[in-house]
Design a protein around this motif. Structure first.
Motif, PDB file in Angstrom:
ATOM      1  N   TYR A   3       0.841  -1.184   0.000  1.00  0.00           N
ATOM      2  CA  TYR A   3       0.000   0.000   0.000  1.00  0.00           C
ATOM      3  C   TYR A   3       0.882   1.241   0.000  1.00  0.00           C
ATOM      4  N   PRO A   4       0.532   2.303  -0.780  1.00  0.00           N
ATOM      5  CA  PRO A   4       1.352   3.509  -0.813  1.00  0.00           C
ATOM      6  C   PRO A   4       1.244   4.357   0.449  1.00  0.00           C
ATOM      7  N   ILE A   5       0.292   4.055   1.306  1.00  0.00           N
ATOM      8  CA  ILE A   5       0.118   4.747   2.582  1.00  0.00           C
ATOM      9  C   ILE A   5       0.119   3.702   3.683  1.00  0.00           C
ATOM     10  N   ARG A   6       0.278   4.122   4.919  1.00  0.00           N
ATOM     11  CA  ARG A   6       0.219   3.174   6.038  1.00  0.00           C
ATOM     12  C   ARG A   6      -1.223   2.756   6.251  1.00  0.00           C
ATOM     13  N   VAL A   7      -1.447   1.467   6.172  1.00  0.00           N
ATOM     14  CA  VAL A   7      -2.789   0.918   6.355  1.00  0.00           C
ATOM     15  C   VAL A   7      -2.817   0.180   7.671  1.00  0.00           C
ATOM     16  N   ARG A   8      -3.876   0.393   8.430  1.00  0.00           N
ATOM     17  CA  ARG A   8      -4.032  -0.206   9.753  1.00  0.00           C
ATOM     18  C   ARG A   8      -5.366  -0.917   9.817  1.00  0.00           C
ATOM     19  N   THR A   9      -5.406  -2.040  10.508  1.00  0.00           N
ATOM     20  CA  THR A   9      -6.660  -2.741  10.760  1.00  0.00           C
ATOM     21  C   THR A   9      -6.902  -2.805  12.262  1.00  0.00           C
ATOM     22  N   SER A  10      -8.169  -2.852  12.643  1.00  0.00           N
ATOM     23  CA  SER A  10      -8.564  -3.020  14.051  1.00  0.00           C
ATOM     24  C   SER A  10      -9.734  -3.967  14.106  1.00  0.00           C
ATOM     25  N   ALA A  11      -9.796  -4.744  15.168  1.00  0.00           N
ATOM     26  CA  ALA A  11     -10.872  -5.717  15.341  1.00  0.00           C
ATOM     27  C   ALA A  11     -11.846  -5.227  16.408  1.00  0.00           C
ATOM     28  N   LEU A  12     -13.124  -5.194  16.068  1.00  0.00           N
ATOM     29  CA  LEU A  12     -14.170  -4.929  17.052  1.00  0.00           C
ATOM     30  C   LEU A  12     -14.698  -6.290  17.472  1.00  0.00           C
ATOM     31  N   ILE A  13     -14.316  -6.715  18.675  1.00  0.00           N
ATOM     32  CA  ILE A  13     -14.657  -8.047  19.173  1.00  0.00           C
ATOM     33  C   ILE A  13     -15.666  -7.877  20.300  1.00  0.00           C
ATOM     34  N   ILE A  14     -16.867  -8.416  20.083  1.00  0.00           N
ATOM     35  CA  ILE A  14     -17.946  -8.310  21.067  1.00  0.00           C
ATOM     36  C   ILE A  14     -18.346  -9.712  21.494  1.00  0.00           C
ATOM     37  N   GLN A  15     -18.363  -9.912  22.803  1.00  0.00           N
ATOM     38  CA  GLN A  15     -18.811 -11.189  23.364  1.00  0.00           C
ATOM     39  C   GLN A  15     -19.536 -10.898  24.666  1.00  0.00           C
ATOM     40  N   ASP A  16     -20.705 -11.495  24.819  1.00  0.00           N
ATOM     41  CA  ASP A  16     -21.523 -11.285  26.022  1.00  0.00           C
ATOM     42  C   ASP A  16     -21.775  -9.797  26.269  1.00  0.00           C
ATOM     43  N   ASN A  17     -22.053  -9.061  25.192  1.00  0.00           N
ATOM     44  CA  ASN A  17     -22.323  -7.619  25.245  1.00  0.00           C
ATOM     45  C   ASN A  17     -21.157  -6.799  25.803  1.00  0.00           C
ATOM     46  N   LYS A  18     -19.944  -7.318  25.673  1.00  0.00           N
ATOM     47  CA  LYS A  18     -18.747  -6.610  26.117  1.00  0.00           C
ATOM     48  C   LYS A  18     -17.793  -6.466  24.936  1.00  0.00           C
ATOM     49  N   VAL A  19     -17.114  -5.328  24.871  1.00  0.00           N
ATOM     50  CA  VAL A  19     -16.149  -5.055  23.813  1.00  0.00           C
ATOM     51  C   VAL A  19     -14.742  -5.297  24.359  1.00  0.00           C
ATOM     52  N   LEU A  20     -13.946  -6.054  23.604  1.00  0.00           N
ATOM     53  CA  LEU A  20     -12.570  -6.328  24.001  1.00  0.00           C
ATOM     54  C   LEU A  20     -11.681  -5.132  23.648  1.00  0.00           C
ATOM     55  N   LEU A  21     -10.990  -4.589  24.643  1.00  0.00           N
ATOM     56  CA  LEU A  21     -10.044  -3.502  24.450  1.00  0.00           C
ATOM     57  C   LEU A  21      -8.683  -3.927  24.977  1.00  0.00           C
ATOM     58  N   VAL A  22      -7.645  -3.365  24.384  1.00  0.00           N
ATOM     59  CA  VAL A  22      -6.277  -3.651  24.800  1.00  0.00           C
ATOM     60  C   VAL A  22      -5.740  -2.419  25.516  1.00  0.00           C
ATOM     61  N   GLU A  23      -5.152  -2.623  26.679  1.00  0.00           N
ATOM     62  CA  GLU A  23      -4.618  -1.521  27.476  1.00  0.00           C
ATOM     63  C   GLU A  23      -3.216  -1.150  26.994  1.00  0.00           C
ATOM     64  N   PHE A  24      -2.981   0.145  26.792  1.00  0.00           N
ATOM     65  CA  PHE A  24      -1.673   0.660  26.388  1.00  0.00           C
ATOM     66  C   PHE A  24      -1.263   1.776  27.332  1.00  0.00           C
TER      67      PHE A  24
END
Length: 83
Positions: A3-24
């Motif tokens: 890709y000629p630009i920086r491409v990023r992907t992110s996952a929206l993961i939902i289980q039991d009505n909760k969204v998975l987030l990663v702490e930074f």
């Protein structure tokens, strides 16, 4: 695929009505993000998001659909969003 630009992907993961987030913690302090990161050379978007989910959250995922695309130059305040 490359890709000629920086491409990023992110996952929206939902289980039991909760969204998975990663702490930074970085120079801006503590924050939470969806698991994700840059697409590597030769990698598809689906392969990228699966790899990032595994690397950052230790989960195997299936990709059911794309939610959004976003392009920005953070320091130049240029953005294009497609939903």
């Amino acid at each position: 695929m490359t890709y000629p630009i920086r491409v990023r992907t992110s996952a929206l993961i939902i289980q039991d009505n909760k969204v998975l987030l990663v702490e930074f913690k970085d120079e801006n302090g503590l924050h939470y993000n969806l698991p994700g990161g840059g697409v590597e050379s030769g990698e598809t978007l689906v392969e990228s998001v699966k790899r990032e989910a595994l690397e950052e959250a230790s989960v195997h995922i299936e990709v059911h659909f794309y939610m959004s695309m976003h392009h920005s130059k953070i320091k130049r305040s240029t953005a294009l969003c497609i939903h």
